[in-house]
Write a protein that holds these residues in place. Structure first.
Motif, PDB file in Angstrom:
ATOM      1  N   ASN A 168       0.794  -1.236   0.000  1.00  0.00           N
ATOM      2  CA  ASN A 168       0.000   0.000   0.000  1.00  0.00           C
ATOM      3  C   ASN A 168       0.820   1.276   0.000  1.00  0.00           C
ATOM      4  O   ASN A 168       0.341   2.317   0.442  1.00  0.00           O
ATOM      5  CB  ASN A 168      -0.923   0.016   1.234  1.00  0.00           C
ATOM      6  CG  ASN A 168      -0.142   0.104   2.540  1.00  0.00           C
ATOM      7  OD1 ASN A 168       1.024  -0.264   2.608  1.00  0.00           O
ATOM      8  ND2 ASN A 168      -0.781   0.603   3.578  1.00  0.00           N
ATOM      9  N   ASP A 169       2.059   1.236  -0.483  1.00  0.00           N
ATOM     10  CA  ASP A 169       2.897   2.427  -0.492  1.00  0.00           C
ATOM     11  C   ASP A 169       3.179   2.887  -1.912  1.00  0.00           C
ATOM     12  O   ASP A 169       3.378   2.074  -2.818  1.00  0.00           O
ATOM     13  CB  ASP A 169       4.241   2.156   0.198  1.00  0.00           C
ATOM     14  CG  ASP A 169       4.096   1.972   1.698  1.00  0.00           C
ATOM     15  OD1 ASP A 169       3.079   2.439   2.258  1.00  0.00           O
ATOM     16  OD2 ASP A 169       4.983   1.362   2.313  1.00  0.00           O
ATOM     17  N   VAL A 170       3.236   4.207  -2.086  1.00  0.00           N
ATOM     18  CA  VAL A 170       3.702   4.800  -3.339  1.00  0.00           C
ATOM     19  C   VAL A 170       5.019   5.492  -3.035  1.00  0.00           C
ATOM     20  O   VAL A 170       5.122   6.297  -2.102  1.00  0.00           O
ATOM     21  CB  VAL A 170       2.683   5.799  -3.912  1.00  0.00           C
ATOM     22  CG1 VAL A 170       3.242   6.468  -5.174  1.00  0.00           C
ATOM     23  CG2 VAL A 170       1.367   5.087  -4.234  1.00  0.00           C
ATOM     24  N   GLY A 203       0.796   6.705   1.317  1.00  0.00           N
ATOM     25  CA  GLY A 203       0.334   5.441   1.871  1.00  0.00           C
ATOM     26  C   GLY A 203      -1.172   5.353   1.745  1.00  0.00           C
ATOM     27  O   GLY A 203      -1.846   6.352   1.466  1.00  0.00           O
ATOM     28  N   ILE A 204      -1.707   4.165   1.937  1.00  0.00           N
ATOM     29  CA  ILE A 204      -3.140   3.934   1.759  1.00  0.00           C
ATOM     30  C   ILE A 204      -3.650   3.083   2.910  1.00  0.00           C
ATOM     31  O   ILE A 204      -3.052   2.050   3.236  1.00  0.00           O
ATOM     32  CB  ILE A 204      -3.425   3.211   0.424  1.00  0.00           C
ATOM     33  CG1 ILE A 204      -2.922   4.048  -0.762  1.00  0.00           C
ATOM     34  CG2 ILE A 204      -4.915   2.894   0.262  1.00  0.00           C
ATOM     35  CD1 ILE A 204      -2.637   3.239  -1.996  1.00  0.00           C
ATOM     36  N   LEU A 205      -4.747   3.508   3.507  1.00  0.00           N
ATOM     37  CA  LEU A 205      -5.403   2.733   4.549  1.00  0.00           C
ATOM     38  C   LEU A 205      -6.802   2.362   4.067  1.00  0.00           C
ATOM     39  O   LEU A 205      -7.617   3.241   3.784  1.00  0.00           O
ATOM     40  CB  LEU A 205      -5.495   3.540   5.845  1.00  0.00           C
ATOM     41  CG  LEU A 205      -6.222   2.858   7.012  1.00  0.00           C
ATOM     42  CD1 LEU A 205      -5.486   1.588   7.436  1.00  0.00           C
ATOM     43  CD2 LEU A 205      -6.370   3.825   8.192  1.00  0.00           C
ATOM     44  N   THR A 206      -7.072   1.064   3.965  1.00  0.00           N
ATOM     45  CA  THR A 206      -8.369   0.575   3.509  1.00  0.00           C
ATOM     46  C   THR A 206      -9.104  -0.104   4.656  1.00  0.00           C
ATOM     47  O   THR A 206      -8.525  -0.917   5.373  1.00  0.00           O
ATOM     48  CB  THR A 206      -8.198  -0.429   2.346  1.00  0.00           C
ATOM     49  OG1 THR A 206      -7.508   0.219   1.272  1.00  0.00           O
ATOM     50  CG2 THR A 206      -9.549  -0.926   1.844  1.00  0.00           C
ATOM     51  N   GLU A 207     -10.363   0.256   4.826  1.00  0.00           N
ATOM     52  CA  GLU A 207     -11.206  -0.332   5.859  1.00  0.00           C
ATOM     53  C   GLU A 207     -12.568  -0.657   5.268  1.00  0.00           C
ATOM     54  O   GLU A 207     -13.017  -0.003   4.316  1.00  0.00           O
ATOM     55  CB  GLU A 207     -11.358   0.630   7.038  1.00  0.00           C
ATOM     56  CG  GLU A 207     -10.036   0.984   7.710  1.00  0.00           C
ATOM     57  CD  GLU A 207     -10.201   1.968   8.840  1.00  0.00           C
ATOM     58  OE1 GLU A 207     -10.075   1.555  10.000  1.00  0.00           O
ATOM     59  OE2 GLU A 207     -10.466   3.158   8.561  1.00  0.00           O
TER      60      GLU A 207
END
Length: 334
Positions: A168-170, A203-207
């Motif tokens: 989940n990182d760029v 970064g990305i946080l998915t819920e």
């Protein structure tokens, strides 16, 4: 469509008169005037001209500014500061909302995966997209891949050499497979950054919440270090300001991110091919920390909906969740 969004869409096509818009929407002229005044109070300086209402030349980074000209079906809720855009999106999901983007100039309690603290000062692009896709919960990781592609493409449009590191990182790097054991890496910070995957840009946080066979709601939260000085960021991170040498237009950047995300999620079969073309993980030597222990080897693929395939030398191991570290190529450890 509400009067406010209809007005923004009409302004995008050029001057629009209040009476004409009132007739088109079958609302009163007073309702149109109230919508214009509300936009002005938000900082979206609508101008009155002999030909009708005209949008500002330089729309602000606000809800109206982001919605203006946005080619994606999302409403926007904007905050100068909020604890967490993901937390706010979860609250809205509980109230039944959907197709909504929560945006903040600053997050006071930003968090990443595994509830890690996320530095989110004023000037970044902190957003959370709330949707209710008609998919089973097992497919949710594909949406993380989609938003990673969207972030990467928006960065590349600015000329920034952005690539994706699983999950989940760029990052900023040269994008070449850096750990296949066949090529060396010279010394120096830039080379070390590439060897380990690059410096973190986003970064990305998915819920999500759902039943056994259906997602109830899904929130993907990209956080992008945009107009932030490198000194304000953790070690190993960078920003679009640092990469571009100047501030970027956060409004247009977020619009492109949202438009690309919508394009990909509307055609899910395009997500994995696009992700593979933009990753620096496939071909890299990796160490992945999982709940079952460490996995070492060469990353050879990502399979739907987002599992990493690692060739350990003895077998192919499929990792569905974990922290991935890019290692230096064989023969270059120091």
């Amino acid at each position: 469509m509400d009067t406010r969004r209809a007005l923004l869409d009409a302004l995008d096509d050029g001057p629009v008169s209040g009476p004409a818009l009132a007739d088109d929407l079958d609302v009163s002229r007073a309702a149109v005037w109230k919508a214009v005044e509300a936009l002005r109070e938000e900082g979206f300086a609508v101008e009155s001209t002999p030909n009708g209402y005209v949008a500002p030349d330089d729309p602000p980074y606000t809800a109206a500014g982001i919605e203006y000209g946005l080619n994606a079906p999302y409403a926007v809720e904007f905050h100068d500061a909020v604890g967490s855009t993901n937390d706010r999106a979860r609250e809205l999901a509980a109230d039944g909302a959907s197709d909504l983007v929560v945006v903040a100039d600053e997050q006071l309690g930003g968090r990443g995966r595994l509830d890690r603290q996320w530095t989110a000062p004023s000037g970044g692009v902190w957003a959370s997209v709330l949707t209710r896709p008609d998919v089973p919960p097992a497919h949710a990781p594909a949406f993380t891949l989609a938003v990673a592609v969207a972030v990467t493409d928006a960065c590349r449009e600015l000329g920034v050499d952005a690539y994706i590191k699983w999950p989940n990182d760029v990052l900023v790097g040269d994008g070449s497979p850096v750990g296949d054991g066949r090529s060396g890496v010279s010394s120096g910070r830039a080379s070390d950054d590439r060897a380990r995957g690059g410096r973190k840009l986003a970064g990305i946080l998915t819920e999500m919440e759902g039943e056994a066979d259906q997602v109830s709601w899904l929130v993907v939260g990209p956080g992008v270090n945009a107009n932030i000085d490198a000194e304000e960021l953790p070690t190993g991170a960078t920003s679009l300001r640092e990469q571009c040498g100047a501030d970027i237009d956060r409004r247009r950047f977020l619009q492109r991110l949202l438009e690309r995300y919508h394009e990909l999620t509307a055609a899910p079969d395009r997500i994995l091919p696009a992700w593979r073309e933009r990753t620096s993980t496939i071909g890299a030597r990796v160490r992945v920390d999982t709940a079952a222990g460490e996995v070492h080897g060469v990353a050879v693929d990502v399979e739907f909906p987002g599992g990493l395939v690692v060739d350990t030398g003895d077998e192919h191991v499929r990792v569905h969740a974990g922290d991935c570290e890019h290692l230096r190529p064989v023969g270059n450890e120091r």
